[in-house]
Scaffold this motif. Structure first.
Motif, PDB file in Angstrom:
ATOM      1  N   TYR A  26       0.891  -1.403   0.036  1.00 42.70           N
ATOM      2  CA  TYR A  26       0.142  -0.131  -0.091  1.00 42.70           C
ATOM      3  C   TYR A  26       0.890   1.131  -0.227  1.00 42.70           C
ATOM      4  O   TYR A  26       0.373   2.668   0.301  1.00 42.70           O
ATOM      5  CB  TYR A  26      -0.998  -0.031   1.161  1.00 42.70           C
ATOM      6  CG  TYR A  26      -1.712  -1.026   1.503  1.00 42.70           C
ATOM      7  CD1 TYR A  26      -2.860  -1.127   0.757  1.00 42.70           C
ATOM      8  CD2 TYR A  26      -1.523  -1.922   2.498  1.00 42.70           C
ATOM      9  CE1 TYR A  26      -3.759  -2.443   1.284  1.00 42.70           C
ATOM     10  CE2 TYR A  26      -2.448  -2.940   2.826  1.00 42.70           C
ATOM     11  CZ  TYR A  26      -3.373  -3.482   2.130  1.00 42.70           C
ATOM     12  OH  TYR A  26      -4.231  -4.248   2.552  1.00 42.70           O
ATOM     13  N   GLN A  30      -1.668   3.170   3.737  1.00 40.49           N
ATOM     14  CA  GLN A  30      -3.240   2.780   4.020  1.00 40.49           C
ATOM     15  C   GLN A  30      -3.505   3.140   5.491  1.00 40.49           C
ATOM     16  O   GLN A  30      -2.726   3.454   6.434  1.00 40.49           O
ATOM     17  CB  GLN A  30      -3.220   1.298   4.024  1.00 40.49           C
ATOM     18  CG  GLN A  30      -2.502   0.463   5.270  1.00 40.49           C
ATOM     19  CD  GLN A  30      -0.897   0.205   5.073  1.00 40.49           C
ATOM     20  OE1 GLN A  30      -0.344   0.968   4.383  1.00 40.49           O
ATOM     21  NE2 GLN A  30      -0.209  -0.639   5.709  1.00 40.49           N
ATOM     22  N   LEU A  35      -8.811  -0.046   4.730  1.00 45.51           N
ATOM     23  CA  LEU A  35      -8.847  -1.296   5.245  1.00 45.51           C
ATOM     24  C   LEU A  35     -10.459  -1.719   5.216  1.00 45.51           C
ATOM     25  O   LEU A  35     -10.802  -2.702   4.845  1.00 45.51           O
ATOM     26  CB  LEU A  35      -8.128  -1.652   6.289  1.00 45.51           C
ATOM     27  CG  LEU A  35      -6.408  -1.207   6.008  1.00 45.51           C
ATOM     28  CD1 LEU A  35      -5.730  -1.831   7.093  1.00 45.51           C
ATOM     29  CD2 LEU A  35      -6.046  -2.297   4.891  1.00 45.51           C
ATOM     30  N   ASP A  70       1.088  -7.868   8.112  1.00 42.86           N
ATOM     31  CA  ASP A  70       0.343  -6.790   7.261  1.00 42.86           C
ATOM     32  C   ASP A  70      -0.265  -7.587   6.050  1.00 42.86           C
ATOM     33  O   ASP A  70      -1.366  -6.746   5.487  1.00 42.86           O
ATOM     34  CB  ASP A  70       1.088  -5.549   6.877  1.00 42.86           C
ATOM     35  CG  ASP A  70       1.381  -4.650   7.960  1.00 42.86           C
ATOM     36  OD1 ASP A  70       0.765  -4.618   9.215  1.00 42.86           O
ATOM     37  OD2 ASP A  70       2.575  -3.880   7.938  1.00 42.86           O
ATOM     38  N   ASP A  73      -4.245  -8.614   5.855  1.00 41.13           N
ATOM     39  CA  ASP A  73      -5.319  -7.828   6.260  1.00 41.13           C
ATOM     40  C   ASP A  73      -6.557  -8.550   6.179  1.00 41.13           C
ATOM     41  O   ASP A  73      -6.960  -9.467   5.160  1.00 41.13           O
ATOM     42  CB  ASP A  73      -5.423  -6.705   5.421  1.00 41.13           C
ATOM     43  CG  ASP A  73      -4.209  -5.615   5.535  1.00 41.13           C
ATOM     44  OD1 ASP A  73      -4.008  -5.608   6.987  1.00 41.13           O
ATOM     45  OD2 ASP A  73      -3.811  -4.941   4.703  1.00 41.13           O
ATOM     46  N   ARG A  74      -7.766  -8.043   6.789  1.00 37.21           N
ATOM     47  CA  ARG A  74      -8.837  -9.001   6.885  1.00 37.21           C
ATOM     48  C   ARG A  74      -9.585  -9.065   5.368  1.00 37.21           C
ATOM     49  O   ARG A  74      -9.868  -9.989   4.986  1.00 37.21           O
ATOM     50  CB  ARG A  74     -10.052  -8.196   7.840  1.00 37.21           C
ATOM     51  CG  ARG A  74      -9.501  -8.606   9.094  1.00 37.21           C
ATOM     52  CD  ARG A  74     -10.413  -8.013  10.283  1.00 37.21           C
ATOM     53  NE  ARG A  74     -11.774  -7.701   9.944  1.00 37.21           N
ATOM     54  CZ  ARG A  74     -12.440  -6.454  10.189  1.00 37.21           C
ATOM     55  NH1 ARG A  74     -11.792  -5.650  11.264  1.00 37.21           N
ATOM     56  NH2 ARG A  74     -13.681  -6.027   9.940  1.00 37.21           N
ATOM     57  N   TRP A  75      -9.353  -8.176   4.499  1.00 35.51           N
ATOM     58  CA  TRP A  75     -10.109  -8.191   3.319  1.00 35.51           C
ATOM     59  C   TRP A  75      -9.230  -9.033   2.383  1.00 35.51           C
ATOM     60  O   TRP A  75      -9.909  -9.605   1.514  1.00 35.51           O
ATOM     61  CB  TRP A  75     -10.041  -6.684   2.587  1.00 35.51           C
ATOM     62  CG  TRP A  75      -8.872  -6.223   1.972  1.00 35.51           C
ATOM     63  CD1 TRP A  75      -7.795  -5.331   2.759  1.00 35.51           C
ATOM     64  CD2 TRP A  75      -8.175  -6.417   0.669  1.00 35.51           C
ATOM     65  NE1 TRP A  75      -6.922  -5.060   1.884  1.00 35.51           N
ATOM     66  CE2 TRP A  75      -7.036  -5.858   0.662  1.00 35.51           C
ATOM     67  CE3 TRP A  75      -8.749  -7.163  -0.402  1.00 35.51           C
ATOM     68  CZ2 TRP A  75      -6.136  -5.448  -0.474  1.00 35.51           C
ATOM     69  CZ3 TRP A  75      -7.975  -6.987  -1.542  1.00 35.51           C
ATOM     70  CH2 TRP A  75      -6.679  -6.314  -1.646  1.00 35.51           C
TER      71      TRP A  75
END
Length: 191
Positions: A26, A30, A35, A70, A73-75
């Motif tokens: 990112y 970010q 996020l 990192d 990330d949840r996405w």
């Protein structure tokens, strides 16, 4: 009836999809709003479509990461849980992706068929050369560019539109995330 296809890509201001040097993912820009927005985008049922190189890059990146890094990330975790089609003439299954299949053949033919047969929208994150070909064939309904506030004149990697056809872009949606990241959604048509 055909489903929609979204080409989703991260970009520097000067059109690079990534950078070398000391840049991080990112580009280090970010924030929580980006996020959360990305997670919401991937909450909807959809099918991911990747070219072989992008699939390999994601698989390598995720295999070498931990739950705390990192990279996870949840996405990204949600994206990985979605059904996926990997378009390739070189890969064979099974793939190191929970619900992925390989579709051998020309990407334009594969995606045209997927658009006709799928019950859910299609989304591709990355897969630059494949998506340039799909745009030229008129198969991309939405071009979603997340524009990070950096210029990678010396360290830029993966020029997003290098060798692409010419396109007219109709802006259909835009937003600012974390006060400095632009998300621009266009409807592309070949010029």
């Amino acid at each position: 009836m055909t489903v929609s296809y979204t080409f989703d890509v991260f970009s520097s201001l000067d059109g690079f999809g990534a950078a070398g040097g000391d840049w991080t993912g990112y580009w280090g820009k970010q924030g929580p709003e980006l996020l959360e927005h990305r997670l919401a985008l991937y909450d909807a049922e959809q099918r991911m479509v990747f070219g072989a190189n992008t699939y390999r890059a994601f698989a390598r990146m995720l295999a070498s990461s931990t739950e705390e890094s990192d990279v996870r990330d949840r996405w990204v975790t949600r994206m990985r849980s979605l059904p996926a089609t990997v378009v390739s003439t070189t890969l064979e299954g099974p793939l190191d992706w929970p619900d992925a299949t390989v579709a051998s053949g020309d990407a334009v033919e594969v995606v045209a068929r997927l658009k006709e047969e799928s019950d859910v929208p299609l989304r591709s994150h990355g897969s630059l050369s494949m998506n340039r070909a799909l745009m030229a064939a008129g198969l991309v309904d939405r071009l979603q560019v997340t524009l990070f506030p950096v210029i990678n004149g010396q360290t830029g990697l993966d020029p997003i539109f290098r060798g692409a056809a010419d396109f007219d872009l109709e802006l259909v949606e835009s937003r600012t995330l974390d006060g400095h990241i632009q998300e621009l959604i266009y409807r592309p048509t070949v010029h």
